[in-house]
Enzyme design. Structure first.
Site, PDB file in Angstrom:
ATOM      1  N   HIS A   1      29.289 -13.206  15.005  1.00 29.11           N
ATOM      2  CA  HIS A   1      29.818 -12.484  14.365  1.00 29.11           C
ATOM      3  C   HIS A   1      30.553 -12.112  14.352  1.00 29.11           C
ATOM      4  CE1 HIS A   1      29.280 -10.210  10.138  1.00 29.11           C
ATOM      5  NE2 HIS A   1      30.386  -9.206  10.315  1.00 29.11           N
TER       6      HIS A   1
ATOM      7  N   THR B   1      32.122 -14.738   8.812  1.00 27.30           N
ATOM      8  CA  THR B   1      32.076 -13.249   9.062  1.00 27.30           C
ATOM      9  C   THR B   1      32.814 -11.959   7.893  1.00 27.30           C
ATOM     10  OG1 THR B   1      32.418 -13.854  11.806  1.00 27.30           O
ATOM     11  CG2 THR B   1      33.338 -11.578  11.384  1.00 27.30           C
ATOM     12  N   GLU B   2      32.504 -11.526   7.840  1.00 28.11           N
ATOM     13  CA  GLU B   2      32.798 -10.827   6.936  1.00 28.11           C
ATOM     14  C   GLU B   2      33.627 -11.235   5.773  1.00 28.11           C
ATOM     15  OE1 GLU B   2      32.190  -7.042   7.169  1.00 28.11           O
ATOM     16  OE2 GLU B   2      31.501  -8.156   9.047  1.00 28.11           O
ATOM     17  N   LEU B   3      33.170 -12.489   5.520  1.00 27.92           N
ATOM     18  CA  LEU B   3      33.951 -13.581   3.545  1.00 27.92           C
ATOM     19  C   LEU B   3      34.921 -14.580   4.145  1.00 27.92           C
ATOM     20  CD1 LEU B   3      32.225 -12.560   0.883  1.00 27.92           C
ATOM     21  CD2 LEU B   3      30.936 -13.709   2.344  1.00 27.92           C
TER      22      LEU B   3
ATOM     23  N   TRP C   1      36.446  -9.599   2.944  1.00 27.12           N
ATOM     24  CA  TRP C   1      35.908  -9.153   2.062  1.00 27.12           C
ATOM     25  C   TRP C   1      36.161  -6.902   2.975  1.00 27.12           C
ATOM     26  CZ3 TRP C   1      29.258  -8.609   2.025  1.00 27.12           C
ATOM     27  CH2 TRP C   1      29.356  -8.187   2.360  1.00 27.12           C
TER      28      TRP C   1
END
Lengths: 396, 423
Positions: free
Chosen positions: A109, A145-147, A298
């Site tokens: 991640h 990771t986190e878009l 995001w």
């Protein structure tokens, strides 16, 4: 029929031990196993196991009309394996129904896509290998990771052979066109966009009395879809899986909502659940272009990279950990290399964000540190110790 | 407005704060400021400043009959003043004469205590006592709506005036006996503070931290405690080339128990173990200075630990301009303006959690004053990690942008308007 792609993200970091300056050089353990296990077990109980059970029950009732997408980071999986293997068994049951797909991401991640493509590729492959070995499903859709998305990353993903990529549906990137359709990158890689407005109705505003839909019910969400969004090709609703039972506990009727939402969509003849990979990408070859020279994601209201790259502490910490790559390349000890990667977990840098800190707005729901400065100091102390450890290893 | 220290006669933060508040408040309200000592050359626009050191009883137009209030004052006095021993003479006997010439001459002799260089010397009790009587006299000859008193030295006067006029009393708390001494200290100053706070209509502490002490150590109801943070004047900050090759860690303040100098010393010893190329400067003076110097020599870190003694504001600014970290390890600090000054000079600030200024400076690193390891670790981190240093300085400028005396004054005016029950 409009496709509804439900996407749930699971991730837990390896949180660090409190590591003072005076411990540098002593090589004490970096990761707070006990704390990590406690959190994981708590969330497994509140959310993962409960929600999985609910979904299994619904799949038993509705069969393949239910189609779901899951994203599990490698670090949450390895913590399941260490602290709570029943969660893996439970996901295995879901995988066996044939109703769920697992998405690809970096195992750790991490933010490797922004710093080192070789490392990025390694972590993506490690993750894919893990998913396949556990669930017998080869991930073909990539979500960073986190878009996080940027043109160069999209190109890399394309070269790695993925069928499509998922990122945030930011209007400034679609020229205000609908996010409820498939876009494509410069390389013609299909792009799915998360409808954050709709997703946040559930994930952020579920129990917010100020929400226009409060109290939120499945009927209201579906009415909103039908009135405002249809006709649409595909509507992506994505959120942290922890929304169910952890961010909102049982008392908020969040589970009832989930059950009711799934049943209502299935009983509706204009909507249909789908996984991303089941979408027929070729049907419409003339897809609008989606591209971004800057980082999008995001995270936070800015939806850019500023959650991890917003201040000089984050820049310094991130560049230091990735600079170590030149030394790590020569390290044979797998444990040390693994530690280097665990120190890349994006959460470490997220905790250092000062964005809303001085306004007293606690950006720290997800942080166990009192201040971003504490997070930085602790991380840098560990990194300093780790650097000494690596150099010792290489001089052996 | 009842003040004690005021520019150019300043001992510590009280005078600076009192000036900042008075000046900014004068844009909103008419102020008569009574001080024990003032410099006639120091004029604040729109503020009628009355210094008792050059106050002439003849200049005040008093109808003879108005001296009658003194009987009331006498009555009130006996209620409030907990230190009768100051004067063997009974208050009742003081003004019982109806010969106003002799009263005036008596007052004249009482005014003499204000011709002093040290407002806090041995005669402070008498000074506080005379201040309250004469301030009441002056107040009775003026038209006003609110009594606003700064710190215990003027609290007795505040009470007297409220008793004589029935006007609402606002106490501004810049510092408490519980801060200056140990919280267990319940001497006569504490008694004045407590009695005044009980009698007051509203109490304005300079921080929530101090507000909390007022509740816990003085037993005052939360309802009338309305904290308002201090502001700060904009300064022309500058950096100078340091002649020292080492990093400079700065302590600035009175060298007294309250400011935690011994904790600074312990912290320095700890830091020096790990970063020998660091210098510690302790600027200021106080009753613990000698002990500190001896301890430095004893621990053999004297060559890295420097004492400057008292410094002029100009010298203080020079020190700020070369310092790398500012440390305020106070045991109990109601506010701590110097931390904001340091931040203005672009120096990262390390504070004790027991300080009010921490509330307006989220960008300061904090530790409990007794937590030497954490304090040392904070200092080391600032010196060692550039990313942190840069960020702290940048964030502190953002914090400072929200701090000014106008904002303080507006909050006080809001309290005047909303929290004072008008008679």
């Amino acid at each position: 029929m409009a496709k509804i792609c439900l996407y749930f993200q699971l991730h837990q970091p390896y949180r660090l031990n409190e590591y003072s300056f005076f411990q540098i050089g002593k090589h004490n353990s970096y990761f707070n196993d006990e704390f990590n296990a406690d959190i994981l077990n708590k969330i497994a109980f509140n959310c993962y196991l409960k929600t999985n059970e609910l979904l299994l029950k619904l799949i038993e009732k509705y069969g393949s009309k239910i189609q779901l997408n899951f994203g599990l980071s490698g670090t949450v999986i390895s913590q399941f394996e260490n602290y709570n293997p029943t969660v893996i068994e439970s996901f295995n049951k879901l995988a066996k129904t044939g109703c769920v797909d697992f998405l690809s991401e970096t195992y750790f991640h991490s933010l490797a896509s922004l710093y080192n493509f070789d490392e990025f590729e390694f972590q993506v492959k490690k993750h894919a290998g893990k998913i396949e070995s556990l669930f017998d499903i080869k991930p073909t859709i990539f979500r960073n990771t986190e878009l996080i998305f940027r043109n160069d990353i999209a190109e890399k993903i394309y070269n790695l052979g993925f069928k499509a990529v998922l990122t945030e549906g930011i209007e400034r990137k679609t020229n205000q066109n609908s996010v409820n359709q498939i876009y494509q990158t410069n390389q013609l890689l299909p792009v799915f966009l998360r409808n954050y407005n709709l997703s946040d109705d559930i994930a952020f505003r579920f129990s917010d009395p100020k929400s226009e839909l409060f109290p939120i019910t499945a009927t209201k969400i579906i009415k909103k879809i039908k009135t405002n969004l249809l006709p649409a090709e595909i509507i992506t609703i994505g959120m942290d899986y922890e929304t169910f039972g952890e961010h909102f506990d049982d008392n908020t009727t969040i589970f009832k909502f989930l059950e009711s939402f799934i049943s209502t969509v299935i009983e509706d003849n204009t909507l249909q659940f789908s996984t991303f990979k089941a979408i027929d990408f070729e049907k419409n070859t003339e897809k609008p272009l989606f591209n971004s020279e800057e980082i999008i994601s995001w995270a936070d209201t800015e939806k850019d990279g500023s959650a991890w790259l917003g201040n000089s502490m984050q820049y310094e910490a991130l560049s230091k950990i990735y600079e170590l790559n030149t030394l790590i390349k020569h390290v044979k000890n797998p444990e040390i290399v693994e530690t280097w990667r665990k120190l890349q977990i994006s959460d470490h840098f997220y905790y250092m964000s000062t964005k809303y800190f001085s306004d007293g707005d606690v950006h720290s729901y997800f942080s166990h540190y009192k201040t971003p400065y504490d997070a930085y100091i602790n991380y840098m102390n560990i990194l300093s110790d780790f650097e000494i450890l690596v150099k010792k290893e290489l001089s052996k | 407005m009842l003040g004690w220290e005021f520019p150019p006669i300043i001992n510590g933060g009280l005078g600076v704060a009192c000036f900042g508040i008075t000046k900014a408040l004068s844009n909103h309200v008419d102020i008569s400021l009574i001080l024990p000592k003032s410099d006639p050359n120091f004029v604040v626009q729109n503020v009628d400043t009355i210094g008792l050191n050059h106050f002439d009883i003849e200049n005040i137009k008093v109808k003879t009959s108005e001296y009658e209030f003194l009987e009331d004052v006498n009555y009130v006095d006996s209620n409030f003043l907990p230190y009768h021993t100051l004067s063997s003479e009974s208050l009742e006997t003081k003004y019982e004469s109806t010969d106003y010439t002799s009263i005036k001459s008596k007052i004249r002799s009482e005014l003499e205590v204000f011709n002093t260089n040290d407002l806090y010397d041995g005669a402070i009790g008498e000074r506080v006592y005379n201040f309250s009587k004469i301030a009441t006299l002056i107040a009775l000859n003026r038209d006003f709506d609110i009594i606003h008193a700064h710190d215990w030295m003027t609290f007795v006067a505040g009470m007297e005036i409220k008793a004589a006029t029935g006007k609402p009393l606002v106490l501004h708390v810049h510092s408490l006996e519980a801060d200056r001494n140990s919280p267990e200290c319940k001497g006569w100053v504490y008694q004045i503070e407590r009695k005044a706070m009980e009698y007051a209509d509203v109490i304005i502490p300079v921080s929530f931290y101090t507000g909390q002490i007022i509740q816990t150590h003085y037993g005052i109801s939360e309802d009338k405690i309305k904290p308002v943070h201090n502001g700060i004047e904009q300064v022309q900050a500058f950096r100078s080339e340091s002649s020292l090759p080492e990093k400079v860690v700065l302590f600035l303040g009175r060298i007294t128990v309250q400011k935690g100098p011994e904790y600074f010393f312990e912290t320095a010893s700890k830091v020096l173990e790990f970063m020998p190329n660091t210098r510690f400067v302790m600027a200021g003076t106080g009753n613990m200075l000698k002990g500190m110097i001896e301890m430095g020599a004893y621990k053999q870190i004297g060559n890295r630990f420097h004492f400057t003694g008292f410094l002029t504001p100009e010298k203080v600014r020079q020190l700020y301009s070369i310092a790398d970290v500012y440390v305020m390890p106070s045991v109990s600090e109601p506010f701590g303006l110097s931390a904001l000054e340091a931040a203005q000079f672009g120096i990262p600030v390390v504070l004790s959690k027991q300080s009010g200024v921490a509330e307006v400076l989220p960008s300061a690193l904090k530790a409990d004053y007794w937590d030497i390891d954490k304090m040392a670790s904070n200092i080391i981190s600032v010196l060692k990690y550039k990313g942190l240093r840069d960020q702290l300085v940048k964030d502190a400028y953002q914090d400072l942008a929200k701090i000014n005396w106008d904002y303080t004054a507006q909050n006080i005016v809001n309290i005047y308007n909303h929290d004072i029950v008008k008679n």
